[in-house]
Scaffold this active site. Structure first.
Site, mmCIF file in Angstrom:
data_model
loop_
_atom_site.group_PDB
_atom_site.id
_atom_site.type_symbol
_atom_site.label_atom_id
_atom_site.label_comp_id
_atom_site.label_asym_id
_atom_site.label_seq_id
_atom_site.Cartn_x
_atom_site.Cartn_y
_atom_site.Cartn_z
ATOM 1 N N ALA A 15 35.107 -1.919 29.641
ATOM 2 C CA ALA A 15 35.648 -0.664 30.153
ATOM 3 C C ALA A 15 34.547 0.194 30.764
ATOM 4 C CB ALA A 15 36.367 0.094 29.045
ATOM 5 N N GLY A 19 35.715 -2.393 35.113
ATOM 6 C CA GLY A 19 36.918 -2.633 34.326
ATOM 7 C C GLY A 19 37.909 -1.484 34.457
ATOM 8 N N PHE A 119 17.607 6.714 49.651
ATOM 9 C CA PHE A 119 17.310 5.730 48.608
ATOM 10 C C PHE A 119 16.601 4.548 49.245
ATOM 11 C CE2 PHE A 119 18.615 4.931 44.166
ATOM 12 C CZ PHE A 119 18.904 6.224 43.779
ATOM 13 N N ASP A 221 27.960 -10.813 27.297
ATOM 14 C CA ASP A 221 29.077 -11.439 26.581
ATOM 15 C C ASP A 221 30.021 -12.217 27.519
ATOM 16 O OD1 ASP A 221 27.926 -10.101 24.497
ATOM 17 O OD2 ASP A 221 29.487 -8.581 24.310
ATOM 18 N N GLN A 240 16.560 -8.188 38.540
ATOM 19 C CA GLN A 240 15.814 -7.097 39.140
ATOM 20 C C GLN A 240 15.020 -6.333 38.090
ATOM 21 O OE1 GLN A 240 17.821 -3.380 40.873
ATOM 22 N NE2 GLN A 240 16.862 -4.402 42.600
ATOM 23 N N HIS A 242 13.346 -2.879 37.606
ATOM 24 C CA HIS A 242 13.338 -1.557 38.234
ATOM 25 C C HIS A 242 11.909 -1.038 38.201
ATOM 26 C CE1 HIS A 242 14.138 2.599 39.196
ATOM 27 N NE2 HIS A 242 15.376 2.283 39.487
ATOM 28 N N LEU A 252 15.241 4.223 31.992
ATOM 29 C CA LEU A 252 15.219 4.319 33.453
ATOM 30 C C LEU A 252 14.857 5.709 33.966
ATOM 31 C CD1 LEU A 252 16.056 3.058 36.247
ATOM 32 C CD2 LEU A 252 18.343 3.894 35.776
ATOM 33 N N SER A 254 15.301 7.261 37.507
ATOM 34 C CA SER A 254 16.042 6.911 38.718
ATOM 35 C C SER A 254 15.174 6.836 39.975
ATOM 36 C CB SER A 254 17.126 7.953 38.954
ATOM 37 O OG SER A 254 17.737 7.740 40.195
ATOM 38 N N GLU A 255 15.542 5.909 40.839
ATOM 39 C CA GLU A 255 14.948 5.831 42.173
ATOM 40 C C GLU A 255 15.210 7.124 42.955
ATOM 41 O OE1 GLU A 255 15.941 2.059 43.920
ATOM 42 O OE2 GLU A 255 15.633 2.839 45.942
ATOM 43 N N ARG A 286 13.460 -2.577 45.768
ATOM 44 C CA ARG A 286 12.940 -2.571 44.397
ATOM 45 C C ARG A 286 12.036 -3.755 44.070
ATOM 46 N NH1 ARG A 286 18.261 -0.346 41.117
ATOM 47 N NH2 ARG A 286 18.098 1.769 41.931
ATOM 48 N N HIS A 353 16.198 -4.715 34.631
ATOM 49 C CA HIS A 353 17.194 -3.681 34.922
ATOM 50 C C HIS A 353 18.566 -4.234 35.282
ATOM 51 C CE1 HIS A 353 18.728 0.141 36.296
ATOM 52 N NE2 HIS A 353 18.857 -0.275 37.540
ATOM 53 N N GLU A 387 28.674 -6.182 37.188
ATOM 54 C CA GLU A 387 27.406 -6.885 37.000
ATOM 55 C C GLU A 387 27.592 -8.288 36.431
ATOM 56 O OE1 GLU A 387 24.308 -4.512 35.225
ATOM 57 O OE2 GLU A 387 22.939 -6.212 35.115
ATOM 58 N N ARG A 398 18.987 -6.377 44.532
ATOM 59 C CA ARG A 398 20.016 -5.359 44.787
ATOM 60 C C ARG A 398 19.389 -4.053 45.268
ATOM 61 N NH1 ARG A 398 21.813 -1.091 42.098
ATOM 62 N NH2 ARG A 398 20.974 -1.604 40.044
#
Lengths: 587, 231
Positions: A15, A19, A119, A221, A240, A242, A252, A254-255, A286, A353, A387, A398
């Site tokens: 979820a 999802g 970005f 999973d 990847q 990061h 993380l 962020s970029e 990246r 990442h 993912e 990515r």
């Protein structure tokens, strides 16, 4: 032992953004949908995405989806499937506007439109000036998106099975997928959720590495369930790293920090990215930045006592920009790095990442595999997005902000495809009597095992092996030893023991089951990586430093049963436009 | 380091008890969650929720030395020993540090936590000025960890009737959104002796919010909106 059964039109495992976007499509169409999640939906890892969603809205600089498509193909180091990439980039604006209509609190420009920021790897006019394409909610875009999608699902009355863990995929003798067996974590009860359509949206598995930006729940999973059921995993060598995980903890940064004007420094105070990517500098893609950082450290220009990290400087942006646009990373830096970025730089290091590989699908979210006749035949009743799926829009690397886009576009597309497919498949297929046997056997093993190995220790060994043998740079001998070592870990995983045998909310049991899954992902990764003898995107080999399109412009397929590899061609033909042929990749 | 942790497994315990642990932390164990994971490697039966380990998912909310907070962003250094850990107060305990959040989410769902706008959506975005958008700052960031609601005596007494700070903060998040059209409907729902007005401005919510949000201020803004429309 008899296991309870429930029937649904569709079962979704996971979820997060993918999802829940799919669930929304199905619930709003009036279908009976069950959404299983190991955690309450808003705890899913989408919540941690920071920087933004790519869409060529053109709110700040002129833009169009075709430029975005070019950047994504180039970013993928030409391993991405161009039909899927065209599909995603064309739909980007629509799904972002849709999200805004659902209530997403996007930051705004003076004219009231959605705020966008630059970005890495985003350009105008096919490789020209930097584009401003990432739609953002400060640096909490994933949080805002996940909550918005959850809220819209509340409105649509989607039925969530909260704190349920998928155990195994159920297939019949024809290979068709009929649902999943699952564990209700709170009660310890096992149930079969039978469905005419089963969608996996279980997210990534970067918890196979010691240093990871991923949440604890990201244990691959869905991939392991698919692999155990005979579905191959695609392109698992591409992970990847990061560039900016907080040194020592991996969280993380962020970029978006670099998008807003932050940059990296080595111990000499040098802006070293200028040497590696003279044009895009800190906003190169990246894989390029992570390799540059690792090279700096390897050549002795790292910072700190152990010369093992670099610095991310942003104080020059000023307190106001940092507080307005990057409040979340300021919070993280203060708490986890003891550095207030308003005054001092943040110590950072490349950190595992994102998994570019996964369960192979087409751009309708249908799982495809070499099956009876061809290399890409639809597995009936089985879908995957996000993912855990490999569409493949990210190929070998990515671009930042394409992951939130991926889950929206393909979550919706899979929902639409399921609605169409269910019009034809009006009945549930016959469920084999042994549908839950394998899952029950794994649980029984955990219940009865004494004097087995400690789950935490074996898990630690797995993560250390992956970290040491399959990192940013890869070496032939390390990979070869890595395959042996990870195979040994796999043997040890079969022997794990939990001391807690309680039925109620047994997290030791959950972690043991997660380790079963992690080791499938780790094996697929190491075996696929050892075989690919070239450097492409995130897969950079010391002994084969160049991309080799003649031999390796192809997707890897890994089969769990005999750890066998197969390959299939990359889809170089887009839907309506001309193909972008592979060329040298510079930033 | 010394810990005293609330234990209860309905599968085997008749009643809850406090268990002592003494463990040696590694230099990398900087947050309380790291310490709990360290304990779990010795005693796998200790159950707790956790996911992001960076303060954005809200899983590992618990009562730490008498005060609600997130284990993952609470530094162990400086905690009074033995560190006393209990489940969030006021909700039924499922096991150990894990509480049943049903009541909490029921209240959150009751306020219709989604944008309501019946106009046909435009082809592009609905416009919103930066100032209008700024009204949502301090509201949309809520991670639903329940630290606030479970620190609120009014929520302890009436968890089935009082929406509680987390739900009310979200109610105001939609009342404050220039794109939302259901203001009257939302206020009608909250105009009730319990749902909103059980807030007695005790401030515990704001005091414990691990994200530094201010539910009490949001609640008083709803009260002001309520008063304005009755005049």
């Amino acid at each position: 032992m008899t296991v309870a059964r429930r029937k649904f039109d569709a079962v979704i495992v996971g979820a997060g953004g993918g999802g829940m976007r799919a669930a929304l499509q199905l619930s709003e169409a009036g279908l009976k949908v069950a959404v299983l999640s190991k955690v309450f939906p808003t705890r899913s890892h989408t919540v941690a995405a920071q920087g933004g969603i790519a869409a060529a809205l053109g709110n700040v600089t002129e833009d169009n989806w075709h430029w975005h498509m070019y950047d994504t193909v180039k970013g993928s180091d030409y391993l991405g499937d161009q039909d899927a990439i065209e599909f995603m980039c064309r739909q980007a604006s629509e799904v972002v506007y849709e999200l805004e209509h659902y209530g997403m609190p996007f930051d705004r420009l003076e004219n009231g439109k959605i705020y966008q920021r630059p970005f890495g790897g985003q350009s105008q006019n096919f490789g020209g000036a930097q584009a401003t394409r990432s739609c953002a909610v400060a640096d909490r875009t994933g949080h805002a998106m996940l909550h918005t999608l959850y809220q819209r699902n509340v409105r649509a009355n989607t039925q969530f099975f909260v704190e349920w863990m998928g155990l195994d995929l159920i297939r019949d003798e024809h290979g068709d997928v009929l649902g999943v067996s699952a564990l209700d974590i709170e009660t310890g009860e096992v149930m079969i959720l039978q469905a005419r359509a089963t969608l996996f949206a279980t997210g990534g598995g970067a918890r196979i590495f010691s240093a990871s930006t991923n949440a604890f729940i990201n244990t691959g999973d869905g991939l392991a369930m698919a692999a155990r059921a005979g579905v191959p995993l695609q392109d698992m060598e591409f992970w990847q790293f990061h560039p900016t995980g907080v040194y020592g903890v991996g969280i993380l940064i962020s970029e978006a920090v670099r998008g807003e004007g932050g940059y990296l420094l080595n111990k000499d105070g040098e802006r070293f990215m200028e040497r590696y990517a003279p044009h895009a500098k800190d906003l190169a893609s990246r894989d390029v930045v992570s390799r540059a950082m690792t090279t700096e450290i390897k050549e002795g220009r790292g910072c700190g006592r152990d010369a093992d990290h670099l610095l991310l400087k942003l104080d020059h942006l000023g307190g106001n920009v940092i507080k307005a646009r990057l409040p979340g990373i300021r919070e993280i830096a203060i708490k986890f790095a003891h550095a207030d970025p308003v005054q001092e730089p943040i110590p950072v290091v490349p950190t595992a990442h994102y998994m570019m590989g996964g369960i192979p699908t087409n751009f309708h979210g249908q799982v495809v595999a070499p099956y009876k006749t061809g290399p890409e035949e639809v597995v009936q009743g089985f879908y995957a997005v996000g993912e855990c799926a490999c569409v493949s829009v990210h190929g070998a690397n990515r671009l930042g902000t394409n992951s939130l886009l991926d889950i929206l576009v393909f979550g919706r597309a899979a929902g639409n495809q399921i609605i169409e497919d269910l019009k034809r498949n009006t009945h549930h297929k016959h469920l084999p009597g042994d549908a839950a046997d394998k899952a029950l056997a794994r649980l029984a093993r955990l219940d009865s095992r004494k004097d087995g190995e400690n789950v935490a220790q074996v898990g630690d060994m797995l993560r250390k092996t992956m970290q040491a043998h399959c990192g940013v740079f890869r070496f032939a001998d390390l990979l070869k030893q890595g395959v042996d070592k990870i195979s040994e870990v796999a043997e040890r995983v079969k022997n794990t023991e939990i001391r807690d045998k309680s039925r109620v909310f047994n997290t030791a049991r959950v972690e043991a089951l997660e380790l079963d899954n992690l080791v499938e992902v780790a094996l697929a990764t190491m075996v696929s990586a050892q075989a690919r003898k070239e450097s492409r995107g995130a897969h950079a080999r010391d002994d084969f430093p160049h991309r080799d399109d003649d031999k390796w412009l192809k997707h890897t397929l890994y089969f769990s049963e005999d750890r066998r590899l197969d390959y299939k061609p990359v889809r170089l033909k887009p839907l309506t436009v001309e193909s972008f042929p592979p060329k040298a990749r510079t930033y | 380091m010394k810990f005293s942790i609330y234990r209860f497994d309905p599968d085997k315990d008749e009643k809850p008890y406090m268990q002592n642990y003494e463990i040696t932390l590694e230099p990398a164990d900087r947050m309380l969650l790291d310490a709990l994971i360290r304990i779990k490697t010795v005693d796998d039966s200790l159950s707790l929720r956790r996911s992001c380990r960076e303060g954005v998912c809200g899983s590992d909310a618990m009562n730490i030395n008498g005060r609600n907070g997130l284990a993952c962003i609470t530094p162990v250094k400086g905690l009074r020993e033995p560190v006393e850990l209990r489940p969030l107060p006021g909700l039924p305990v499922i096991r150990d540090l894990i509480v049943d959040m049903t009541q909490f989410f029921k209240q959150y769902h009751s306020i219709k936590p989604y944008l309501i706008n019946d106009d046909p959506p435009p082809e592009t975005e609905r416009l919103q000025s930066p100032e209008e958008r700024a009204e949502l700052d301090g509201l949309y960031e809520c991670i639903l960890c329940a630290c606030c609601s479970t620190a609120c005596p009014s929520f302890w007494w009436n968890p089935d009737k009082y929406v509680g700070p987390a739900g009310l903060l979200q109610a105001y998040r939609f009342l404050a959104d220039s794109r939302d059209q259901a203001t009257a409907e939302r206020l009608d729902y909250l105009e009730d002796p319990y749902r909103l007005f059980r807030c007695h401005s005790i401030m515990n919510c704001t005091d414990v919010c691990p994200k530094g949000l201010n539910p009490m201020e949001a609640i008083s803004r709803i009260k002001t909106m309520m008063t304005k429309r009755t005049i």
